[in-house]
Design a protein around this motif. Structure first.
Motif, PDB file in Angstrom:
ATOM      1  N   GLU A 162       2.902  -9.600  38.721  1.00  0.00           N
ATOM      2  CA  GLU A 162       3.456  -8.246  38.612  1.00  0.00           C
ATOM      3  C   GLU A 162       2.501  -7.315  37.865  1.00  0.00           C
ATOM      4  OE1 GLU A 162       8.269  -9.248  38.512  1.00  0.00           O
ATOM      5  OE2 GLU A 162       7.132  -8.953  36.643  1.00  0.00           O
ATOM      6  N   ALA A 163       1.876  -7.813  36.803  1.00  0.00           N
ATOM      7  CA  ALA A 163       0.932  -7.005  36.030  1.00  0.00           C
ATOM      8  C   ALA A 163      -0.261  -6.604  36.871  1.00  0.00           C
ATOM      9  CB  ALA A 163       0.481  -7.774  34.790  1.00  0.00           C
ATOM     10  N   ALA A 164      -0.758  -7.505  37.714  1.00  0.00           N
ATOM     11  CA  ALA A 164      -1.897  -7.189  38.582  1.00  0.00           C
ATOM     12  C   ALA A 164      -1.549  -6.064  39.549  1.00  0.00           C
ATOM     13  CB  ALA A 164      -2.329  -8.441  39.334  1.00  0.00           C
ATOM     14  N   LEU A 165      -0.321  -6.086  40.071  1.00  0.00           N
ATOM     15  CA  LEU A 165       0.091  -5.021  40.995  1.00  0.00           C
ATOM     16  C   LEU A 165       0.317  -3.704  40.260  1.00  0.00           C
ATOM     17  CD1 LEU A 165       2.494  -6.975  43.374  1.00  0.00           C
ATOM     18  CD2 LEU A 165       0.266  -5.978  43.949  1.00  0.00           C
ATOM     19  N   ARG A 166       0.795  -3.778  39.022  1.00  0.00           N
ATOM     20  CA  ARG A 166       0.959  -2.545  38.247  1.00  0.00           C
ATOM     21  C   ARG A 166      -0.399  -1.907  37.962  1.00  0.00           C
ATOM     22  NH1 ARG A 166       5.135  -5.263  35.513  1.00  0.00           N
ATOM     23  NH2 ARG A 166       3.665  -5.966  33.908  1.00  0.00           N
ATOM     24  N   LEU A 167      -1.384  -2.733  37.612  1.00  0.00           N
ATOM     25  CA  LEU A 167      -2.728  -2.218  37.380  1.00  0.00           C
ATOM     26  C   LEU A 167      -3.324  -1.624  38.656  1.00  0.00           C
ATOM     27  CD1 LEU A 167      -4.251  -4.978  35.062  1.00  0.00           C
ATOM     28  CD2 LEU A 167      -3.641  -2.637  34.432  1.00  0.00           C
ATOM     29  N   ALA A 168      -2.941  -2.177  39.791  1.00  0.00           N
ATOM     30  CA  ALA A 168      -3.418  -1.643  41.065  1.00  0.00           C
ATOM     31  C   ALA A 168      -2.761  -0.314  41.405  1.00  0.00           C
ATOM     32  CB  ALA A 168      -3.161  -2.653  42.175  1.00  0.00           C
ATOM     33  N   GLY A 169      -1.662   0.006  40.728  1.00  0.00           N
ATOM     34  CA  GLY A 169      -0.998   1.288  40.957  1.00  0.00           C
ATOM     35  C   GLY A 169       0.302   1.206  41.718  1.00  0.00           C
ATOM     36  N   LEU A 170       0.803   0.019  41.972  1.00  0.00           N
ATOM     37  CA  LEU A 170       2.067  -0.125  42.679  1.00  0.00           C
ATOM     38  C   LEU A 170       3.211   0.185  41.717  1.00  0.00           C
ATOM     39  CD1 LEU A 170       2.517  -0.945  45.647  1.00  0.00           C
ATOM     40  CD2 LEU A 170       3.207  -3.195  44.830  1.00  0.00           C
ATOM     41  N   ASP A 171       4.184   0.945  42.181  1.00  0.00           N
ATOM     42  CA  ASP A 171       5.297   1.339  41.308  1.00  0.00           C
ATOM     43  C   ASP A 171       6.270   0.186  41.116  1.00  0.00           C
ATOM     44  OD1 ASP A 171       7.754   1.847  43.340  1.00  0.00           O
ATOM     45  OD2 ASP A 171       5.877   2.527  44.260  1.00  0.00           O
ATOM     46  N   ALA A 172       7.128   0.320  40.112  1.00  0.00           N
ATOM     47  CA  ALA A 172       8.043  -0.761  39.731  1.00  0.00           C
ATOM     48  C   ALA A 172       9.013  -1.125  40.836  1.00  0.00           C
ATOM     49  CB  ALA A 172       8.809  -0.355  38.463  1.00  0.00           C
ATOM     50  N   ALA A 173       9.520  -0.116  41.564  1.00  0.00           N
ATOM     51  CA  ALA A 173      10.483  -0.395  42.634  1.00  0.00           C
ATOM     52  C   ALA A 173       9.838  -1.223  43.744  1.00  0.00           C
ATOM     53  CB  ALA A 173      11.029   0.913  43.190  1.00  0.00           C
ATOM     54  N   SER A 174       8.590  -0.892  44.079  1.00  0.00           N
ATOM     55  CA  SER A 174       7.896  -1.642  45.141  1.00  0.00           C
ATOM     56  C   SER A 174       7.610  -3.062  44.680  1.00  0.00           C
ATOM     57  CB  SER A 174       6.587  -0.936  45.499  1.00  0.00           C
ATOM     58  OG  SER A 174       6.839   0.360  46.018  1.00  0.00           O
ATOM     59  N   ILE A 175       7.233  -3.236  43.432  1.00  0.00           N
ATOM     60  CA  ILE A 175       6.971  -4.577  42.900  1.00  0.00           C
ATOM     61  C   ILE A 175       8.247  -5.415  42.941  1.00  0.00           C
ATOM     62  CG2 ILE A 175       6.381  -5.858  40.803  1.00  0.00           C
ATOM     63  CD1 ILE A 175       4.462  -3.583  40.095  1.00  0.00           C
ATOM     64  N   ARG A 176       9.370  -4.824  42.604  1.00  0.00           N
ATOM     65  CA  ARG A 176      10.637  -5.552  42.621  1.00  0.00           C
ATOM     66  C   ARG A 176      10.998  -5.983  44.042  1.00  0.00           C
ATOM     67  NH1 ARG A 176      13.108  -2.134  40.106  1.00  0.00           N
ATOM     68  NH2 ARG A 176      14.101  -0.996  41.816  1.00  0.00           N
ATOM     69  N   ARG A 177      10.774  -5.101  45.018  1.00  0.00           N
ATOM     70  CA  ARG A 177      11.093  -5.454  46.404  1.00  0.00           C
ATOM     71  C   ARG A 177      10.215  -6.600  46.890  1.00  0.00           C
ATOM     72  NH1 ARG A 177      11.555   0.257  46.936  1.00  0.00           N
ATOM     73  NH2 ARG A 177       9.405   0.391  47.702  1.00  0.00           N
TER      74      ARG A 177
END
Length: 374
Positions: A162-177
């Motif tokens: 999840e942290a890697a995707l957040r650093l990439a710029g993906l928003d929290a809602a997309s990460i949760r999905r």
């Protein structure tokens, strides 16, 4: 009547008025001047307000953007610029979409999260089963502890993905999905961290970019500096912090913040000022003329150069009285351009002559045979 004849007539008229004024002297330094005579001479008055600094001379200055007011959006992943969503010099808000980046690495990172989330769910179910069996005495307690350790490890892998995707710029809602096993995103929407103006676009649609390549530069121009090129011999006459600075031709002003520690080859030193009013009228990088307020030792009155008359090596100003004017000795503290700062027996509320001072001086001295010598 020709221009020369008109000018000659006015000169004779002023001289005649000055001579008539000298014949009505009231005291050694006071002489009578009526309102009609003031109008004929073209005398204008300035009311003394309070001692202050004088408007300084103008110096070249460059408008500078503070480093804290600018940031660069870099590529969080390697990929291809799919779409630009903003243009050059466009204002953006915090969180506004800037561009879409298609990246194979984005798919790989989402897949890692889906796999980690799946293993984590399985580890959590295993942990609950082992705890239940251990509580019933069917299996030893150690099996429950091993299941708990395994579940903690899987949960850590999920957080890492999840942290890697957040650093990439993906928003929290997309990460949760993605973690829930839903459809993955095929492109990354890169957003502005803070509001400002897009000052530079380093990429075009269809361009390939590598990790950390600069994409967009955004600047918040609400806060600006002026770097003023001040002659080094003037540095002792300015307030390095808190001094007033005007900007010629703009409805803007600034306050000095610091004075440089090094002198350039052309013998100037940088006086930095922070723009406090009218920043929207300025652009980073442009050159303007800055007028710096000077100060000297002690307090003084700011007056135009034309207001001061010289006689026998001394300076005087003509203070308006009920019957005329009184020549008041003053001391010139400092000067800058067309302004002086003086001190003397002056009070707030008094009015002094600032034009046609030569004619008043002639009347004071008794032009054509007064008591005081030229």
């Amino acid at each position: 009547m020709s221009y020369q004849s008109s000018l000659w007539t006015r000169t004779l008229c002023a001289s005649a008025i000055a001579f008539s004024l000298s014949s009505t002297a009231l005291a050694a330094d006071e002489f009578a001047v009526s309102a009609a005579q003031m109008q004929a001479l073209g005398v204008k008055l300035q009311r003394l307000d309070k001692p202050a600094s004088i408007p300084g001379m103008t110096y070249p200055a460059r408008v500078v953007l503070p480093p804290s007011q600018e940031y660069v959006v870099s590529a969080p992943l390697a990929g291809v610029v799919d779409q630009l969503l903003v243009g050059q010099n466009e204002a953006v808000k915090p969180g506004q979409a800037l561009l879409r980046l298609a990246s194979p690495e984005l798919g790989e990172q989402q897949l890692k999260l889906m796999e980690a989330a799946s293993r984590n769910r399985l580890a959590q179910r295993t942990l609950q089963r082992e705890k239940q069996l251990a509580s019933e005495g069917i299996v030893p307690e150690r099996r429950a502890q091993d299941a708990q350790n395994a579940a903690a490890e899987e949960q850590a892998r999920v957080r890492q993905a999840e942290a890697a995707l957040r650093l990439a710029g993906l928003d929290a809602a997309s990460i949760r999905r993605v973690a829930e096993g839903n459809a993955m995103q095929d492109a990354l929407v890169i957003r502005a961290r803070a509001g400002g103006i897009v000052t530079e676009l380093s990429i075009k649609p269809g361009q390939r970019v590598a990790l950390s390549d600069p994409l967009v530069r955004v600047a918040d121009t609400g806060k600006l500096w002026l770097d003023i090129q001040l002659p080094v011999e003037r540095q002792s006459q300015v307030t390095a912090r808190g001094g007033q600075v005007g900007i010629v031709g703009r409805d803007a002003s600034a306050v000095t913040a610091s004075l440089g520690s090094t002198v350039s080859d052309n013998q100037t030193i940088v006086l930095r000022a922070q723009v406090t009013r009218g920043a929207a009228l300025l652009r980073p990088g442009e050159f303007v003329q800055a007028q710096v307020a000077f100060f000297g030792s002690g307090e003084g009155w700011p007056v135009p150069v034309a207001a001061v008359a010289r006689q026998d090596g001394k300076a005087y100003v003509f203070v308006r009285t009920d019957k005329g004017f009184v020549a008041t000795p003053v001391e010139v503290l400092d000067s800058a351009g067309q302004a002086l700062r003086i001190t003397g027996a002056l009070r707030p509320g008094q009015e002094i002559a600032i034009t046609s001072v030569i004619g008043l001086k002639a009347a004071w001295l008794g032009k054509g045979g007064g008591e005081k010598g030229e």
